[in-house]
Design a protein around this motif. Structure first.
Motif, PDB file in Angstrom:
ATOM      1  N   THR A  47     -27.848 -16.800 -42.260  1.00 51.39           N
ATOM      2  CA  THR A  47     -28.020 -17.572 -41.020  1.00 51.39           C
ATOM      3  C   THR A  47     -26.887 -18.589 -40.855  1.00 51.39           C
ATOM      4  O   THR A  47     -26.372 -18.777 -39.755  1.00 51.39           O
ATOM      5  N   CYS A  92     -37.977 -24.172 -40.801  1.00 54.28           N
ATOM      6  CA  CYS A  92     -36.968 -23.953 -41.842  1.00 54.28           C
ATOM      7  C   CYS A  92     -36.913 -25.116 -42.819  1.00 54.28           C
ATOM      8  O   CYS A  92     -36.671 -26.260 -42.435  1.00 54.28           O
ATOM      9  N   SER A 135     -28.706 -18.662 -31.792  1.00 49.83           N
ATOM     10  CA  SER A 135     -29.673 -18.912 -32.860  1.00 49.83           C
ATOM     11  C   SER A 135     -29.764 -17.679 -33.728  1.00 49.83           C
ATOM     12  O   SER A 135     -30.087 -16.601 -33.218  1.00 49.83           O
ATOM     13  N   PRO A 136     -29.514 -17.801 -35.031  1.00 51.44           N
ATOM     14  CA  PRO A 136     -29.621 -16.594 -35.861  1.00 51.44           C
ATOM     15  C   PRO A 136     -31.029 -16.019 -35.841  1.00 51.44           C
ATOM     16  O   PRO A 136     -31.217 -14.818 -36.003  1.00 51.44           O
ATOM     17  N   VAL A 137     -32.032 -16.904 -35.675  1.00 53.25           N
ATOM     18  CA  VAL A 137     -33.401 -16.399 -35.546  1.00 53.25           C
ATOM     19  C   VAL A 137     -33.802 -16.623 -34.087  1.00 53.25           C
ATOM     20  O   VAL A 137     -34.456 -17.599 -33.740  1.00 53.25           O
ATOM     21  N   ASN A 142     -23.745 -16.671 -39.899  1.00 54.06           N
ATOM     22  CA  ASN A 142     -23.794 -16.222 -38.497  1.00 54.06           C
ATOM     23  C   ASN A 142     -23.477 -17.354 -37.532  1.00 54.06           C
ATOM     24  O   ASN A 142     -22.728 -17.181 -36.571  1.00 54.06           O
ATOM     25  N   THR A 143     -24.086 -18.516 -37.796  1.00 51.39           N
ATOM     26  CA  THR A 143     -23.901 -19.624 -36.857  1.00 51.39           C
ATOM     27  C   THR A 143     -22.459 -20.121 -36.885  1.00 51.39           C
ATOM     28  O   THR A 143     -21.866 -20.405 -35.837  1.00 51.39           O
TER      29      THR A 143
END
Ligand code: HEM
Length: 518
Positions: A320, A460, A381-383, A323-324
């Motif tokens: 995550t 998180c 947003s990764p999620v 990715n961000t």
């Protein structure tokens, strides 16, 4: 008796005819799909949604397999409004007031069995357990490790990997001038995995320096776990290991489990036997093997740092953060005005700092950097997909609709983060100034809808660590480099924008590095 025998014989004869089996198909389809739809035990028939989603839980996995999960759910909400039915038992609710109702501390809703697909072992970890008691126990132990104070102490450990990342980017600049295909994106992955590997297991995987997607994994998880249980404390742990392309495997695993999670448990093994999925299936134990090998290495080294992070065998953290950082770098490369403004702020804040890596203390309160980090987390947003929860006993009422116990509900982050009613007409633009210019009610509405780390008891736990990492890596890299897109061609830029919308891997290979003039 002869009558019974002749009926049986007739029935057996009939079953051998192809017409029998053909006639059976509609009967099975009616029983499995139409009857539950008509009986409508959860009272969801009136909610809009794609026709297949109303009858089968296979529609969403199909969308996920096309890598269009967040984007499709977003477009459905734009068309049909706040409530959309995504499967026979699942409603997506696109409104900020649904967030506390579904995820908040007093919600009472538990994680849905979707998370079963994330469990590699019989014992659940903090992320994938569905049990409230087990979760509370695990979370209490681990929240200490991730407190603001503890995370600050990890900065020194993480620093060495920032230095490695910068040195690789320096090399890219001086030797290659143009990043080879994928080099910049992979750089973020290697940095993030090395840092998490070091923080979690006291030992980085060594990917940045090797400039290679590789780590050692236990060849057989079963055999290596047996070694754990049979070895005495003083014995060195030894079992067969192999080199694995870990970031690639993590990617495959993530896609597969996100898709499987929506299917009933009995369907999952059937899907996994299908040719296209078999190689992904092999990826699952390999991830567990990676953690096993890392823990063994750590245990074999009595001098390893005495941290506690090795509990996080399955933390979704590394990917995550990578990715961000990658996505934000892309947005900054695309908008040179924003990049220059960020650099002015960084140059000023770091002018008296004699260090390649930006110290967190010097950059943690920079308003424009904060705004850039927020804007990256908002748009990428990764999620981003709605995380499913099960309505508890007594039901749940959201915006006047009452959902029965057992219904799955989720709130789509990707949609909330791009809703024009909240973010204005330029919602889909990377515009960090919005975080500084907004005031009063507008800022409150933005913060109420901004949930990259989710909220409530299952939010998180690595948020502080992730924010520290994002601030340091962006400040360090953009203080040192200019990043531009390889092509200004609007058609290609459009293609990249689509990539972002689809939550697919970023088109960051189009980034090339130019060293900034000091
Ligand atoms: C930009 C970076 C990150 C983002 C956007 C992010 C986002 C999230 C989200 C949305 C959840 C809720 C998942 C759910 O309900 O299913 C979550 C949970 C979690 N995250 Fe992160 N995360 C990030 C980084 C990290 C890091 C660095 C770590 C640790 C090293 C971490 C560890 C966890 C754990 C253990 C959970 C499960 C918490 C629980 O169930 O109590 N995350 N994260």
């Amino acid at each position: 008796m002869p009558l019974l025998a002749s009926i049986t014989a007739y029935a057996l004869d009939y079953m051998c005819m192809p017409t029998f089996w053909l006639a059976l198909i509609p009967a099975v389809l009616t029983t499995v799909y139409i009857v539950p739809y008509l009986l409508d035990p959860l009272g969801l028939r009136t909610f809009p949604g794609p026709i297949f989603a109303k009858f089968t839980s296979g529609w969403l996995p199909w969308v996920i397999s096309q890598n269009r999960w967040s984007a499709i759910v977003d477009s459905l909400h734009r068309k049909d409004g706040i409530f959309v039915r995504l499967s026979p038992n699942h409603i997506s609710i696109a409104h900020p007031v649904a967030l506390p109702a579904v995820y908040g501390h007093s919600s009472g809703a538990l994680k849905a069995p979707f998370y079963d697909a994330f469990a590699s072992f019989k014992t659940r970890n903090m992320f994938n357990t569905l049990s409230r008691t087990e979760h509370t126990r695990k979370r209490r132990i681990e929240s200490q490790i991730f407190s603001q104070q503890s995370v600050r102490e990890l900065e020194g450990t993480a620093r060495v990997h920032h230095i490695d990342l910068v040195s690789q980017w320096d090399k890219l600049y001086s030797y290659v001038k143009r990043a080879e295909s994928g080099a910049a994106r992979e750089g973020f992955n290697y940095w993030s995995f090395d840092t998490i590997g070091d923080l979690a297991f006291g030992d980085p995987f060594g990917m940045i320096l090797a400039a290679k997607d590789t780590a050692r994994s236990a060849k057989s998880v079963k055999a290596s776990l047996e070694t754990f249980s049979t070895s005495s404390n003083t014995e060195k742990l030894a079992f067969e290991t192999e080199e694995l392309p870990v970031t690639k495997i993590m990617g495959q695993r993530g896609e597969l489990v996100a898709m499987l999670g929506w299917l009933p448990e009995y369907v999952r093994p059937i899907i996994l036997m299908m040719p296209g999925f078999r190689s992904n299936l092999q990826a699952i134990p390999k991830v567990a093997g990676l953690a096993v090998a890392a823990v063994a290495k750590r245990m074999n080294n009595p001098d390893a740092r005495a941290d506690m992070l090795n509990r996080l065998l399955d933390a979704p953290g590394a990917i995550t953060v990578a990715n961000t950082s990658c996505a934000t770098t892309y947005y900054l490369a695309r908008d040179q005005r924003v990049q220059a403004k960020l650099q002015t702020e960084l140059d000023d804040a770091l002018k008296a700092v004699d260090s390649v890596v930006a110290p967190h203390g010097a950059i943690k309160h920079l308003p424009y950097l904060d705004a850039v980090v927020n804007e990256g987390l908002r748009l990428h947003s990764p999620v981003g997909a709605g995380l499913p929860r099960v309505v508890p006993e007594g039901g749940m009422t959201v915006l006047g609709h009452t959902f029965k116990e057992g219904t799955w509900v989720s709130v789509p982050t990707y949609h909330l983060h791009r809703d024009e009613n909240i973010w204005g007409e330029n919602a889909s633009e990377f515009y960090p100034e919005r975080w500084i210019e907004a005031s009063g009610d507008q800022k409150k509405a933005m913060l109420d809808a901004f949930v990259p780390f989710s909220i409530g008891p299952r939010a998180c736990i690595g948020r502080n660590l992730a924010l520290m990492q994002l601030h340091i890596v962006l400040a360090t890299l953009f203080h040192r480099f200019n990043v531009v897109l390889e092509s200004d061609d609007p058609v290609r830029s459009q293609a990249y924008a689509l990539y972002v919308a689809g939550h697919a891997a970023m088109g960051i290979e189009a980034v090339m590095l130019r060293q900034k003039e000091f």
